[in-house]
Design a protein around this motif. Structure first.
Motif: not given
Ligand SMILES: Nc1ncnc2c1ncn2[C@@H]1O[C@H](COP(=O)(O)OP(=O)(O)OP(=O)(O)O)[C@@H](O)[C@H]1O
Ligand SMILES: [Mg+2]
Lengths: 368, 221
Positions: A51, A42, A71-77
């Motif tokens: 990400a 990003y 959290s912030g590991a990039g799962k959603s991405t």
């Protein structure tokens, strides 16, 4: 593109009161989803924030694949790259043989109909009723009215919400909202269902009922499910395989059972501890070690062996005295397993022999 | 102050009321027809949205701000040549409508943009994940989901237009405002002024409570 997977070890599945033995076999499977060299970064105020940093992943037709990470590991991405809600900076996203990154907008919209998605916060249309929400994707696909009505009723039945068809989302509980989300995601008969933290906003009991529904759908419809979560419990309950994501990379992956019982990466070990309260164990082990020259071992039982008295018989035969420091007997999706941490009180040579015997009889023993 | 209303020509008041309602009706109609798409475009081109376009948004936003910051009475006078071009006259009911629309459409567009921003981004994303085109998202997600906000916006705009129509009396716009200026202000007939103000007040009251009721009816939150 084909991949060949070999399921190496024979395993037992406990179903309807009997154990079914699955033979070793090499399977030739079409990987339904393939992510190749996926990178995503990003741009925030002129700075580049990575990400995803090189994801390679194959997900097979019909499996439930879990991705776990902090959290912030990039799962959603990562999961949003599968239907290109997020466009990767580089790499390929191949779903059902087609590289989505190469499609134009119109073709991509068509392809997305074959990929259902559910969300942590449900994302239902608040101005539409339950029935209208489920009908929504069919309306977008311009299906005839009669077909839509029929399909909506079927889907509401599948998720157990027939009685709530004319309610508005604000009149439903979280679990019911997610059921609407699931019905809606299934409307176009997708091949894949993507679940972005689908149970994270729900209480434990509701979580379990939604997980059971997902598993049911997976079996009934042969639907491939990709889910992301930060809870090991979710992975353990329904996933076949798991990938652990950390810092935008998959750091460990494999069959849930293997990863669960023999976690290698520190992040994986942390997640496993979520469900195995190992902190107490660590303390116990340290205490025992400090107090003398004793052998402490972790014994793992899988499948049918979980319920056989192998450990007890062996100990009796060799005349070894032992005590149990910690133990679990549980189930990973369909497979029962047990893990005991024991302390052997014999001399070193005798303990060694006992451990050998246990191994010969098919238990896994790791000295710690 | 006398309460006999001896100066009030009720027929003229009736005509003025009709003129005001005509101005109000047409100007609201055109304000919505122009302001709604403009508001949607502003929303879609703003940051992080489907058609994000910085340059376009900056220009459109600037134009809207300019139109909104010019006091209505001055806007009306400035627009006289434009009004003549559009409807052939700058006087009467007809001549009042274009400046009313120019004054209210940018205001309404901002209200539209604001109520679209209220929509959860996840809902738009869900529609995208189902293969919705941008058009489909506008029609099937943005408009229905912001319905109650839009109705509230139309209500506020219409109420604002009521006072604008009265102001347009100053440059010969006709309607109740015209009566109030000609009789009430220029000939010191306070009773005419009072009657027109009361009628305007009643109009605002009715519009506001109608709008509130519709908002309530469509609100699903
Ligand atoms: N739209 C965005 N703009 C900038 N940075 C982003 C954006 N989305 C995600 N990131 C960054 O990318 C990284 C991965 O984010 P991501 O949302 O995938 O994490 P996650 O594993 O889903 O976390 P969580 O469990 O908190 O949801 C984070 O460092 C995050 O700050
Ligand atoms: Mg996330």
């Amino acid at each position: 593109m084909r991949t060949y997977t070999l399921r190496c070890s024979p395993f037992f599945v406990y179903e309807k009161g009997v154990f079914i033995f699955y033979q070793d076999y090499g399977r030739e499977v079409d990987a339904l989803i393939q992510l190749r060299h996926l990178h995503k970064s990003y741009q925030v105020q002129g700075k580049t924030i990575p990400a995803l940093t090189g994801i390679d992943l194959s997900i097979e037709q019909g499996e439930i694949y879990g991705i776990i990470g902090h959290s912030g590991a990039g799962k959603s991405t990562l999961i949003r790259c599968i239907n290109l809600l997020e466009r990767p900076t580089s790499g390929e996203v191949i779903v059902d043989g087609v590289d989505l990154t190469k499609l134009d907008e119109g073709k991509l919209q068509e392809k997305r109909r074959a990929i259902g998605m559910i969300f942590q916060h449900f994302n239902l249309l608040s101005s539409s009723t339950v029935g209208e929400n489920v009908a929504f994707p069919l309306k977008l696909a311009k299906r005839p009215k009669a077909e839509i009505d029929k399909k909506v009723n079927e889907l509401l039945k599948l998720v157990g919400l027939e009685a709530h068809k004319d309610k508005y989302p604000s009149q439903l509980s979280g679990g019911q909202k997610q059921r609407v989300g699931i019905a809606r995601a299934l409307a176009n008969d997708p091949k894949v269902l993507l679940c972005d933290e689908a149970t994270s906003a729900l209480d434990p009991q509701t979580t379990n009922s939604i997980l059971a529904l997902l598993l049911d759908i997976n079996r009934k419809l042969g639907l491939t499910i990709v889910l992301i979560t930060h809870e090991m419990h979710v992975i353990r309950s329904i996933c076949d395989r798991v990938g652990v994501i950390d810092g935008g990379k998959i750091v460990e992956s494999g069959n849930v059972l293997d990863v669960f019982l023999r976690p290698k990466h520190p992040t994986t070990q942390e997640f496993v501890e979520q469900v195995a309260d190992s902190t107490e164990l660590r303390e116990a082990v340290e205490h025992e070690k400090a107090s003398g020259n004793r052998t402490i071992a972790r014994v793992t039982f899988l499948g049918e062996k979980t319920y056989q008295p192998i450990l007890f018989q062996t100990m009796q035969e060799t005349g070894t005295v032992f005590s149990i420091l910690q133990g679990t007997i549980s189930r990973m999706k369909d497979t029962p397993y047990g893990q005991l941490v024991i302390e052997l009180e014999g001399d070193v040579a005798q303990n060694q022999k006992t451990i050998e015997t246990l191994r010969q009889r098919g238990l896994e023993v790791e000295v710690i | 102050m006398d309460w006999t209303f001896e100066n009030v020509d009720w027929a003229e008041i009736g005509e003025g009321t009709m003129d005001t309602l005509t101005m109000l009706g047409f100007s609201t109609l055109f304000t919505v027809l122009i302001g709604l798409p403009l508001g949607i475009i502003l929303f879609l081109t703003s940051r992080g949205q489907l058609l994000q376009n910085r340059t376009f948004y900056m220009i459109a936003s600037f134009v809207v701000n300019v139109l909104r910051s010019v006091p209505f009475i001055i806007l009306m006078i400035l627009l006289i040549p434009v009004t003549k071009m559009i409807v052939g006259t700058s006087l009467g009911v007809l001549g009042a409508i274009p400046p009313l629309v120019f004054g209210a459409a940018p205001f309404f567009a901002r209200l539209v943009e604001t109520s679209l921003r209220e929509i959860d981004k996840g809902v738009i994303e869900a529609a995208q994940s189902m293969g919705a085109s941008n058009w489909q998202i506008v029609w099937n997600v943005l408009l229905p989901e912001s319905r109650s906000g839009l109705i509230a916006g139309i209500t506020i705009t219409t109420v604002t237009l009521v006072s604008y129509t009265a102001m347009s009396g100053v440059i010969g716009g006709g309607g109740l405002g015209d009566l109030a200026i000609r009789y009430g202000y220029q000939r010191f007939q306070t009773d005419v002024m009072i009657v027109t103000v009361v009628i305007l007040l009643v109009m605002v009251q009715i519009l506001q409570s109608l709008g509130d009721r519709l908002v309530l009816k469509f609100s699903r939150k």
